[in-house]
Enzyme design. Sequence first.
Site, PDB file in Angstrom:
ATOM      1  N   ASP A 255     -48.603 -44.674 -73.018  1.00 17.35           N
ATOM      2  CA  ASP A 255     -48.181 -46.056 -72.808  1.00 17.35           C
ATOM      3  C   ASP A 255     -48.180 -46.394 -71.324  1.00 17.35           C
ATOM      4  O   ASP A 255     -47.732 -45.602 -70.495  1.00 17.35           O
ATOM      5  CB  ASP A 255     -46.770 -46.226 -73.398  1.00 17.35           C
ATOM      6  CG  ASP A 255     -46.279 -47.649 -73.362  1.00 17.35           C
ATOM      7  OD1 ASP A 255     -46.875 -48.497 -74.037  1.00 17.35           O
ATOM      8  OD2 ASP A 255     -45.284 -47.908 -72.653  1.00 17.35           O
TER       9      ASP A 255
ATOM     10  N   GLU B 138     -55.200 -26.627 -72.218  1.00 16.09           N
ATOM     11  CA  GLU B 138     -54.638 -25.414 -72.819  1.00 16.09           C
ATOM     12  C   GLU B 138     -54.638 -25.503 -74.342  1.00 16.09           C
ATOM     13  O   GLU B 138     -54.409 -24.495 -75.026  1.00 16.09           O
ATOM     14  CB  GLU B 138     -53.207 -25.193 -72.331  1.00 16.09           C
ATOM     15  CG  GLU B 138     -53.075 -24.900 -70.841  1.00 16.09           C
ATOM     16  CD  GLU B 138     -51.621 -24.682 -70.463  1.00 16.09           C
ATOM     17  OE1 GLU B 138     -50.876 -24.105 -71.295  1.00 16.09           O
ATOM     18  OE2 GLU B 138     -51.229 -25.103 -69.360  1.00 16.09           O
TER      19      GLU B 138
END
Length: 560
Positions: free
Chosen positions: A219, A279
């Site tokens: 956002d 990751e």
Amino acid sequence: MSYFAPESRQYVHPEDISPAARDWWRGAVIYQIYPRSFQDHNNDGVGDLVGITSRLEYVADLGVDAVWLSPVFTSPMKDFGYDVSNYRDIDPTFGTLEDFDRLVEKAHSLGLKVIIDQVISHSSDRHPWFAESRLSRTNEKADWYVWADPKPDGSPPNNWLSIFGGSAWHWDGRRMQYYLHNFLTSQPDLNFHNPAVQDALLGEMRFWLERGVDGFRLDTVNFYFHSQTLQSNPPVRPEDYSASTAPAVNPYNLQEHLYDKSQPENVEFLKRVRALLDEYPGSTTVGEIGDAQHQLEVMAQYTSGNDKLHMCYTFDYLGGEYTARHFAEALRMTKEKAPEGWICLAFSNHDVVRHVSRWAPHGHEGRLTNQAALLLMTMRGSVCLYQGEELGLTEAEIAYDDLVDPYGIEFWPEFKGRDGCRTPMVWHAHVRNGGFSAADRTWLPVPAQHLAYAVDQQDNVANSTLSFYRAVLRFRKEHPELVKGDIEVIEGTPEGVLAFTRSLDGRTLFCAFNMSTEPVDYDLPEGLSPTDAGAPGSDGQLTGTRLSFGPFGAYIASIS
């Protein structure tokens, strides 16, 4: 080194993760769910996670690749979840962490990825971090938020404005300072210049990646950093004025927002975000950019290379005109200013008037609805569909007494806020509250005019909007050039006609749209020999090299 795979919640070796699995987001279609309004399971009038889980088969049957959930974190709900007071728990309104885990498991079993809204530019003033920060100027979290002294006359430190109205600064009597809030006063801005804040927020994101989510919609991603000089924004030049970020009645549009957002330091933080996502191969990010004057430049900065965000969306398509000229310019500028970037396209979401109401001339609602779906699925980028868009829902008229959106209440009646696009989903035309809830009263009323568009009125109906969306989604998946191909705008089209090609690995589609209310004839460029590709909604007639459209007609063809 092994990597965590969100979908399986297992650590795997890099060679076991295919390029397609890592790159699923590029060209994907994402279905946005506004949890308060999708399905109410416990009949309290508000949608919840169990309700969403019960409807995931419907979402999967549409043919989309992922769902995006608007915020479900713990919140006082002043801004309906976009004011987070605990980033690691589910608000009781929506259920529990166990309900969330079951939703993710069900989605994955149906082949759907799960993206969640991550609201980190600001928190709720109820968050423990802010409660500690406002206690004094010397406590451990004193500079976790943006604090500033008043001017000598006691006024705010500069002229920065809140999108929700008034000054972006609010006086706090405990610290005898102002704090920054780009939105509600109950949404204080976090201080990203503090590395400890960055570390903490990345930790909150890791929590959800470990629970199996496939990515984040970020956002207000360009609001993270402010200028530490606290310099006032200059007025916007008349020729650069735009009301795409805020409604026209909002004085926020009168400033050029050079210092309160879109700061260069943000790029380095986004690299940290990408390093975290890397990751978890196969996870992704979608950034929301709200910057009327510089949105394409910001998108280019944030998505170029492979070390920042995967994709962003701007308000070029959410807030612009529905004209061939506007879309041709937007496509050209996107390619020119962000050639390496990847855009996420959307015509509707939880913050803007539904696009059928925004764009369709009276009497052309049905044809524009279908054309817009076909246009959205043929432009270059990933796609977000907003719940109910596939039903052809229009903006609801909400009485003032039923308004709950603070934005609409502030600027009523010239701007009626966002409630009209957030009303409950309609599942059954002849069931209480459209099948959304059995409650006596729902959090927003179910519009009577929406019942005729209910899922049960359109499911398996050949000429329905729902069937059309399903067919367009199938067509897109059958043509890889629409998913990941290049785009080239065709010049010299008649007034009202947008045309472009999509090409990949020697395959090319020609896409043309009459975006006007009048019939148009189009003499195709020399050397173009298209063959109708059988796309739904492709109703243009080709005679020799002359293409004839009706109002809001389209033509999709293969080029050998």
